[in-house]
Design an enzyme around this catalytic site. Structure first.
Site, PDB file in Angstrom:
ATOM      1  N   ASP A 194      14.471   0.737 -14.897  1.00  0.00           N
ATOM      2  CA  ASP A 194      14.428  -0.421 -15.787  1.00  0.00           C
ATOM      3  C   ASP A 194      13.585  -1.510 -15.129  1.00  0.00           C
ATOM      4  O   ASP A 194      14.068  -2.254 -14.284  1.00  0.00           O
ATOM      5  CB  ASP A 194      15.836  -0.931 -16.080  1.00  0.00           C
ATOM      6  CG  ASP A 194      15.845  -2.025 -17.140  1.00  0.00           C
ATOM      7  OD1 ASP A 194      14.795  -2.674 -17.342  1.00  0.00           O
ATOM      8  OD2 ASP A 194      16.893  -2.234 -17.771  1.00  0.00           O
ATOM      9  N   HIS A 199      14.848  -9.180 -14.571  1.00  0.00           N
ATOM     10  CA  HIS A 199      15.761  -8.930 -13.459  1.00  0.00           C
ATOM     11  C   HIS A 199      15.117  -9.152 -12.082  1.00  0.00           C
ATOM     12  O   HIS A 199      15.748  -8.874 -11.060  1.00  0.00           O
ATOM     13  CB  HIS A 199      16.291  -7.499 -13.552  1.00  0.00           C
ATOM     14  CG  HIS A 199      16.865  -7.183 -14.892  1.00  0.00           C
ATOM     15  ND1 HIS A 199      17.985  -7.804 -15.386  1.00  0.00           N
ATOM     16  CD2 HIS A 199      16.452  -6.332 -15.873  1.00  0.00           C
ATOM     17  CE1 HIS A 199      18.243  -7.344 -16.608  1.00  0.00           C
ATOM     18  NE2 HIS A 199      17.329  -6.454 -16.923  1.00  0.00           N
ATOM     19  N   ILE A 214      18.655 -12.238 -13.846  1.00  0.00           N
ATOM     20  CA  ILE A 214      20.006 -11.743 -14.042  1.00  0.00           C
ATOM     21  C   ILE A 214      20.084 -10.267 -13.669  1.00  0.00           C
ATOM     22  O   ILE A 214      19.079  -9.565 -13.613  1.00  0.00           O
ATOM     23  CB  ILE A 214      20.487 -11.948 -15.495  1.00  0.00           C
ATOM     24  CG1 ILE A 214      19.632 -11.127 -16.474  1.00  0.00           C
ATOM     25  CG2 ILE A 214      20.496 -13.426 -15.853  1.00  0.00           C
ATOM     26  CD1 ILE A 214      20.137 -11.141 -17.911  1.00  0.00           C
ATOM     27  N   GLY A 217      22.629  -5.155 -17.140  1.00  0.00           N
ATOM     28  CA  GLY A 217      23.959  -4.840 -17.649  1.00  0.00           C
ATOM     29  C   GLY A 217      24.421  -3.464 -17.218  1.00  0.00           C
ATOM     30  O   GLY A 217      25.596  -3.262 -16.881  1.00  0.00           O
TER      31      GLY A 217
END
Length: 295
Positions: A194, A199, A214, A217
């Site tokens: 990803d 991120h 962040i 998830g």
């Protein structure tokens, strides 16, 4: 209309070839915190139970690896489906379920078949349900169901869809544990496939409305399943039948996850309900409606 629900759900299944080996499994496990000290394993780097995640001669595979096997192709395959043309900046990962049909092998080649079972109209947003079924020469391996929330794409007159909730029981948890998310956790996790700059890149994160990058998830998702297996399932990854969670809030690298577990015994197996919060932000929700079904 960027989303044509009828076209998406009636499209022919798409197939993708997946391949992985022990290095992919080890990298994923390291990305979700394997080898790092925990309250239960202060000497985790050399703890025999932890080496099952990190040492190739002792390796077993956490079922959540299914979300990144072959480079995490399930999401990419679903968002390229006929009838779906959305702005990736409006896309949020709403929920994830992995159902395991047999233990995941350390290395393998398999075929992923992707479909869009449903597109739901939530008013101001649409929810795209992606399904990827993965099988090798010996039969089915796993099924992933992914819910993608697309802001601004609702209001097309479709079904609203089910409202499923797996609320935690109204009693004290049976187990509580905490997991520190290292400052570099997202940088390591993104190597499993990803590459979203949200991120890693502070400037991109600001454009998305966050003051800093962040955590993925699905990284929180993996950290949580590992904690459940280690604390409640005797470290045995093969006991997991399915794992579902709704992404309820963000995590910032450097924060601590508080993971609460409630056991429910059932005929032929059991269920563990889980709630995950961010300690440093007054237990702000991270994962909700989270359930692990197990042998």
């Amino acid at each position: 209309m960027p989303i044509d629900a009828a076209k998406a759900t009636s499209a022919e299944p798409r197939t993708t070839e997946l391949a992985w080996d022990h290095k992919d499994v080890q990298l994923y496990h390291l990305g979700i915190g394997a080898g790092a000290a925990t309250p239960e394993r202060p000497g985790a780097a050399t703890d025999p139970d932890e080496l099952r995640y990190t040492l190739e001669s002792a390796l077993h595979v956490l079922p959540s690896f299914a979300t990144v096997a072959g480079g995490g192709m399930a999401l990419a395959g679903g968002l390229s489906a006929p009838g779906i043309d959305v702005d990736l900046a409006a896309v949020l990962h709403g929920g994830q379920t992995v159902t395991v049909h047999r233990p995941l092998p350390v290395r393998g080649r398999a075929t992923q078949t992707s479909t869009v079972p449903a597109v739901y109209d939530k008013g101001k947003a649409a929810v795209i349900v992606l399904r990827s079924e993965v099988a090798d020469d010996d039969g089915p391996l796993w099924t992933c169901d992914t819910q993608i929330f697309v802001r601004g794409e609702g209001g097309f007159g479709g079904e609203r869809g089910p409202s499923v909730r797996g609320e935690a029981p109204d009693r004290a948890p049976d187990l509580t544990t905490e997991r520190l998310i290292r400052a570099d956790q997202a940088l390591l996790y993104r190597l499993s496939g990803d590459w979203n700059p949200l991120h890693a890149d502070p400037e991109f994160a600001k454009l998305a409305g966050f003051d800093r990058p962040i955590l993925h998830g699905l990284c929180s998702y993996g950290v949580t399943l590992k904690a459940v297996v280690d604390t409640a399932l005797d470290g045995d990854v093969t006991r997991v039948r399915s794992y579902t969670a709704r992404f309820a809030g963000v995590v910032f690298p450097g924060e601590t996850l508080r993971i609460r577990l409630w056991r429910e015994e059932r005929e032929g197996g059991g269920r563990i309900r889980v709630a995950v919060t961010a300690v440093e932000r007054d237990d702000a929700p991270v994962l909700a409606d989270t359930v692990v079904e197990h042998d």
